[in-house]
Enzyme design. Structure first.
Site, PDB file in Angstrom:
ATOM      1  N   SER A 190       0.857  -1.181   0.000  1.00  0.00           N
ATOM      2  CA  SER A 190       0.000   0.000   0.000  1.00  0.00           C
ATOM      3  C   SER A 190       0.900   1.241   0.000  1.00  0.00           C
ATOM      4  O   SER A 190       1.861   1.303  -0.765  1.00  0.00           O
ATOM      5  CB  SER A 190      -0.973  -0.037   1.179  1.00  0.00           C
ATOM      6  OG  SER A 190      -2.036   0.863   0.976  1.00  0.00           O
ATOM      7  N   ASP A 445      -8.212  -5.535  -6.334  1.00  0.00           N
ATOM      8  CA  ASP A 445      -7.857  -4.465  -5.401  1.00  0.00           C
ATOM      9  C   ASP A 445      -8.085  -3.125  -6.097  1.00  0.00           C
ATOM     10  O   ASP A 445      -7.441  -2.836  -7.113  1.00  0.00           O
ATOM     11  CB  ASP A 445      -6.396  -4.614  -4.990  1.00  0.00           C
ATOM     12  CG  ASP A 445      -5.901  -3.457  -4.128  1.00  0.00           C
ATOM     13  OD1 ASP A 445      -6.750  -2.721  -3.584  1.00  0.00           O
ATOM     14  OD2 ASP A 445      -4.672  -3.307  -4.001  1.00  0.00           O
ATOM     15  N   HIS A 470      -6.105  -6.588  -1.825  1.00  0.00           N
ATOM     16  CA  HIS A 470      -5.070  -5.655  -1.398  1.00  0.00           C
ATOM     17  C   HIS A 470      -3.974  -6.355  -0.594  1.00  0.00           C
ATOM     18  O   HIS A 470      -4.230  -6.954   0.454  1.00  0.00           O
ATOM     19  CB  HIS A 470      -5.722  -4.561  -0.553  1.00  0.00           C
ATOM     20  CG  HIS A 470      -4.889  -3.350  -0.336  1.00  0.00           C
ATOM     21  ND1 HIS A 470      -4.436  -2.555  -1.362  1.00  0.00           N
ATOM     22  CD2 HIS A 470      -4.438  -2.762   0.807  1.00  0.00           C
ATOM     23  CE1 HIS A 470      -3.758  -1.541  -0.877  1.00  0.00           C
ATOM     24  NE2 HIS A 470      -3.731  -1.648   0.440  1.00  0.00           N
TER      25      HIS A 470
END
Length: 510
Positions: A190, A445, A470
């Protein structure tokens, strides 16, 4: 929060306090981070118990922790202010001349399991690596008591964070008496995935390669692509979505929209279990965001944990016409979500949300004020419904999303746009022109659309994993993992092995 873990009761209090902040998606993310730590703890205890000389982490003599003093401002030598930055080190698998695997922390507290569990730790065992991790400045324990005051937040930038990594690199070399040519590979997922790619980009003489997972390296103010992916996922039969599910969600939100426009706020407050009466458009939009966040979070983390709702779970409710209208089904989805959080109601007050973001106290729940500041000053990432394909309310627009920047941080819309443009110019957006960086994404994602999805060169490559969410590749391996995820992890491990072999060859030739 210190070095200790929260008890179940304390964690519940934190989650409930966040729930009453009225912003489900960020609560959802915080909860997921906690669940990741719990999952990692269970996996790490089971796997490492046999290697330790007694029960529990205290017997893990190979686990080091501490903090280093970092300059508050790396770029001003006349500023002598400092803060403590926490780190973790796992020496269990380290062969004395082995590589260093750097796990980069992000917008939450960093726990010891960052160096004890995960695919990067599995690879560390395979390749004899020292595993080190650094908590991000201004999060967790890496923040001074007055760190959230407005005058300090100016030092919360990705550039400062990268320079923290530079100092930490030097610290690790000195503490563990490493050779200067020790091979470093960094990992992040991320926002920390961005940092992993950017650390290699900006400091190629320090870090040999990087694996950037689910990394939205392209900053974007109006991130309409997020909800496009959510819509596609809700209709994707591979993960048990359907066209009927997407149509039902769209219809339900349209009904809520109509009630908002008709100012039927008392009905909405009752149906969606608002803790207080809804006051005007701001509270109504806050309610709409919260309802959408349930679906957005389910798509982003689909199947990651049995506790969390999946696309299949939500679609089974939204397509069940025996339970009433699509509006009533949305009410049911919200009821179940509130029950999951353990609270009797949700606070949809926009005024209360602003209070949360303006709160400068350092508490166990601190992360929201910092992260939203970073969105206003570097990244944007506002997940709006400005695109016609969005299945949610079109009242969730850029104006409403951006309103926190001037109201909380005194940052104008224009300055947000300028900051995002600078970030892309500084790092190269989704064409960073780095080398030896592997970008890994899951195709369901929503963040993948801001990442690097195709090979940019022979050494800047990408893996897109079918049907995964994710940061899925960063979790520990499991017998339940789908084949595309298993194959992706094999590709990542093979690539890491090739990098290490290349580094050995280069060192021998030098």
């Amino acid at each position: 929060m210190g070095a200790s873990r929260l008890s179940g009761a304390a964690l519940l209090l934190v989650l409930l306090s966040l729930a009453q902040a009225g912003k489900n998606f960020w609560l959802f993310r915080q909860y997921v981070l906690r669940l990741q730590e719990k999952h990692a703890m269970k996996e790490a205890y089971g796997r490492l118990q046999l290697l330790a000389q007694g029960p529990g982490p205290r017997a893990w003599h190979f686990l080091d922790s501490g903090s280093i003093r970092q300059p508050l401002d790396h770029f001003n030598w006349q500023d002598s202010r400092t803060f403590n930055q926490r780190f973790w080190v796992n020496r269990k698998f380290w062969q004395r001349k082995g590589p260093v695997f750097l796990y980069i922390g992000g917008e939450s507290e960093l726990m010891e399991y960052s160096v004890l569990s995960g695919h990067h730790v599995e690879m560390a065992e395979k390749y004899g690596a020292l595993v080190v991790a650094l908590e991000h400045r201004f999060y967790g324990a890496s923040i001074n008591p007055d760190g959230l005051e407005d005058h300090n937040l100016q030092f919360l930038t990705s550039q400062q964070a990268l320079t923290d990594l530079l100092s930490f690199h030097r610290f690790v070399i000195q503490k563990y008496k490493l050779a200067e040519n020790t091979t470093w590979i960094c990992f992040g997922g991320s926002y920390p995935g961005n940092l992993a790619a950017w650390f290699r980009l900006k400091y190629p003489h320090l870090v040999f390669a990087a694996v950037a997972s689910s990394a939205p390296v392209k900053a974007q103010v109006d991130f309409t692509g997020y909800d496009k992916v959510v819509a596609a996922s809700l209709s994707n039969p591979v993960i048990y979505g359907s066209k009927e599910c997407l149509a039902a969600v769209t219809e339900a939100f349209s009904t809520v929209d109509n009630l908002v426009r008709a100012r039927q706020l008392a009905k909405l407050a009752k149906d969606f279990r608002s803790c207080e009466p809804l006051e005007g458009m701001d509270d109504s939009v806050q309610l709409l965001y919260n309802l959408a966040d349930i679906f957005m979070g389910a798509v982003q983390y689909n199947g990651a944990f049995s506790f969390l709702p999946t696309v299949a779970d939500l679609c089974s409710v939204m397509t069940n016409n025996r339970t009433g209208s699509t509006y009533q089904r949305l009410v049911t989805v919200n009821d179940r979500f509130i029950k999951t959080l353990g609270g009797p109601c949700m606070d949809y007050s926009f005024a209360d949300w602003l209070k949360v973001l303006r709160d400068t106290r350092v508490t166990e729940a601190s992360m929201l004020r910092q992260w939203f500041f970073q969105t206003c000053t570097e990244f944007g990432y506002y997940q709006t419904c400005d695109d016609p394909a969005c299945p949610f309310s079109h009242l969730m627009n850029l104006t409403s999303s951006l309103s926190i920047c001037p109201q909380v941080y005194n940052i104008s819309f224009r300055r947000v746009q300028e900051a995002v443009a600078f970030t892309n110019d500084y790092y190269g957006a989704d064409h960073p022109k780095a080398s030896r960086v592997l970008f890994v994404n899951g195709d369901i994602d929503p963040w993948h659309v801001l990442s690097v999805l195709k090979n940019q060169s022979l050494s800047e490559t990408a893996i897109l994993i079918n049907g995964t969410s994710h940061c899925a590749n960063m979790f520990p391996s499991s017998p339940k993992d789908p084949l595309p995820l298993v194959q992706a992890r094999q590709q990542i491990s093979t690539q890491v092995g090739k990098w290490l072999e290349l580094a050995r060859t280069m060192h021998q030739d030098s």
